[in-house]
Write a protein that holds these residues in place. Structure first.
Motif, short mmCIF file in Angstrom:
data_model
loop_
_atom_site.label_atom_id
_atom_site.label_comp_id
_atom_site.label_asym_id
_atom_site.label_seq_id
_atom_site.Cartn_x
_atom_site.Cartn_y
_atom_site.Cartn_z
N ASP A 177 -47.05 -39.74 15.42
CA ASP A 177 -45.93 -39.06 15.82
C ASP A 177 -44.90 -39.73 16.99
OD1 ASP A 177 -44.37 -35.97 14.69
OD2 ASP A 177 -43.27 -37.06 16.53
N VAL A 178 -43.79 -39.78 17.26
CA VAL A 178 -43.13 -40.57 18.17
C VAL A 178 -42.73 -39.56 19.38
CG1 VAL A 178 -40.61 -40.05 17.46
CG2 VAL A 178 -41.10 -42.16 18.27
N THR A 179 -42.81 -38.42 19.30
CA THR A 179 -42.62 -37.26 20.14
C THR A 179 -43.79 -37.00 21.05
OG1 THR A 179 -40.79 -36.76 18.99
CG2 THR A 179 -41.58 -35.25 20.81
N GLY B 212 -45.23 -38.44 11.31
CA GLY B 212 -44.29 -37.54 11.58
C GLY B 212 -45.03 -36.21 11.66
N MET C 103 -45.11 -33.28 20.81
CA MET C 103 -45.95 -33.28 19.40
C MET C 103 -47.56 -33.56 19.53
SD MET C 103 -43.82 -31.81 17.45
CE MET C 103 -41.68 -31.63 17.36
N ARG D 113 -43.80 -22.30 6.29
CA ARG D 113 -43.41 -23.59 5.38
C ARG D 113 -44.70 -23.89 4.25
NH1 ARG D 113 -42.66 -27.89 8.40
NH2 ARG D 113 -43.43 -27.12 10.32
N HIS E 155 -46.94 -42.94 18.00
CA HIS E 155 -46.70 -44.00 17.24
C HIS E 155 -45.20 -43.90 16.59
CE1 HIS E 155 -47.76 -47.49 14.70
NE2 HIS E 155 -47.17 -46.85 13.72
N ASP E 156 -44.36 -44.88 16.70
CA ASP E 156 -42.97 -44.93 15.94
C ASP E 156 -43.19 -45.57 14.63
OD1 ASP E 156 -40.46 -45.34 15.02
OD2 ASP E 156 -39.61 -45.60 17.04
N VAL E 157 -43.28 -44.63 13.62
CA VAL E 157 -43.42 -45.29 12.19
C VAL E 157 -42.41 -46.32 11.63
CG1 VAL E 157 -43.50 -44.23 9.99
CG2 VAL E 157 -44.60 -43.19 11.67
N SER F 170 -43.53 -34.82 6.06
CA SER F 170 -43.01 -33.60 5.64
C SER F 170 -41.77 -33.29 6.88
CB SER F 170 -44.15 -32.57 5.98
OG SER F 170 -43.54 -31.26 5.72
N SER F 171 -40.51 -33.40 6.16
CA SER F 171 -39.40 -33.19 6.79
C SER F 171 -39.23 -34.29 7.50
CB SER F 171 -39.25 -31.93 7.45
OG SER F 171 -39.47 -30.84 6.39
#
Ligand SMILES: C[S@@+](CC[C@H](N)C(=O)[O-])C[C@H]1O[C@@H](n2cnc3c(N)ncnc32)[C@H](O)[C@@H]1O
Length: 223
Positions: free
Chosen positions: A76-78, A53, A81, A26, A100-102, A120-121
């Protein structure tokens, strides 16, 4: 808000593995040539960069290698990750990764302090992208760059053929997943993205299509 995971039925770990496995293809030579032509020359020495993200953090790792002295922040929220990203090695840049939940919270950065914000995506998943775009505009320094790389609408037949031939998804499960994902990944046309960026107060400096499924925009806060 649906997440990629809830749409695909994939676990956090499945998505992590897929992001890691596909990262090199990618973000390959053509991506870095485009970056070198349209983004790199606009950055100051030791730029501050944020990736919203950020997934496994590999884009920030690559950016750090290309921009020695950069200060990198990944959100990132996960948890899986962020755990993965925190184990990466950064030789010439400093990097921090935060859960962090954007969508739910403002970015933990002061106004006007970020030289490059990347997504990105990710943005296509958000129910309403404009608040996130406003937040990116808030943190960007004058002349700062927003690098948006996201899905663009393709005809259903093209999208299904791509999942079958490139992702090698087959059988009833593969087809079910493809139809479930189609509305999310084919939500915005190129013109929709252009309109959204303009509506959010960005001027588009450059754009390219390196894969039929995605469009990359280089934008800056409009004067
Ligand atoms: C398809 S992955 C892309 C990851 C990475 N940008 C890449 O290209 O490799 C989407 C990522 O967005 C993250 N994400 C989704 N919603 C988010 C939110 N509200 N706040 C922060 N991250 C989010 C997911 O956890 C996931 O890591």
């Amino acid at each position: 808000m649906p997440t990629h995971q809830s749409l695909t039925g994939a676990s956090d770990d499945d998505l992590l593995q897929r992001m890691v496995a596909t990262h090199a293809e990618r973000f390959e030579a053509a991506f870095w040539a485009f970056f070198g032509a349209h983004v790199g020359p606009r950055l100051p020495p030791r730029p501050v960069m944020v990736d919203l993200g950020c997934g496994p953090g590999l884009l920030l790792r690559d950016l750090g290698e290309r921009c020695p002295g950069a200060v990198l922040h990944g959100y990132d929220v996960t948890p899986a990750m962020i755990d993965y990203a925190r184990q990466l090695t950064f030789e010439t840049a400093s990097a921090t990764f935060a859960l962090h939940d954007v969508v739910a919270k403002p970015l933990p950065r002061a106004a006007g302090t970020v030289h490059l914000a990347s997504m990105s995506s990710v943005l296509h998943v958000f129910d309403e992208p404009l608040p996130t775009l406003a937040e990116i505009r808030r943190v960007l320094a004058p002349g700062g760059i927003f690098l948006l790389n996201d899905w663009v609408r393709q005809p259903l037949s093209t999208y299904l053929a791509w999942r079958r031939d490139v992702l090698k998804e087959s059988g009833p499960d593969g087809l079910r997943r493809a139809f479930r994902l189609f509305p999310a990944q084919n939500k915005y046309t190129v013109d929709d993205w252009r309109w959204l960026l303009g509506e959010a107060g960005f001027e588009i400096l450059a754009q390219t299509e390196l894969r039929a499924s995605h469009r990359i925009f280089v934008a800056t806060p409009a004067r």
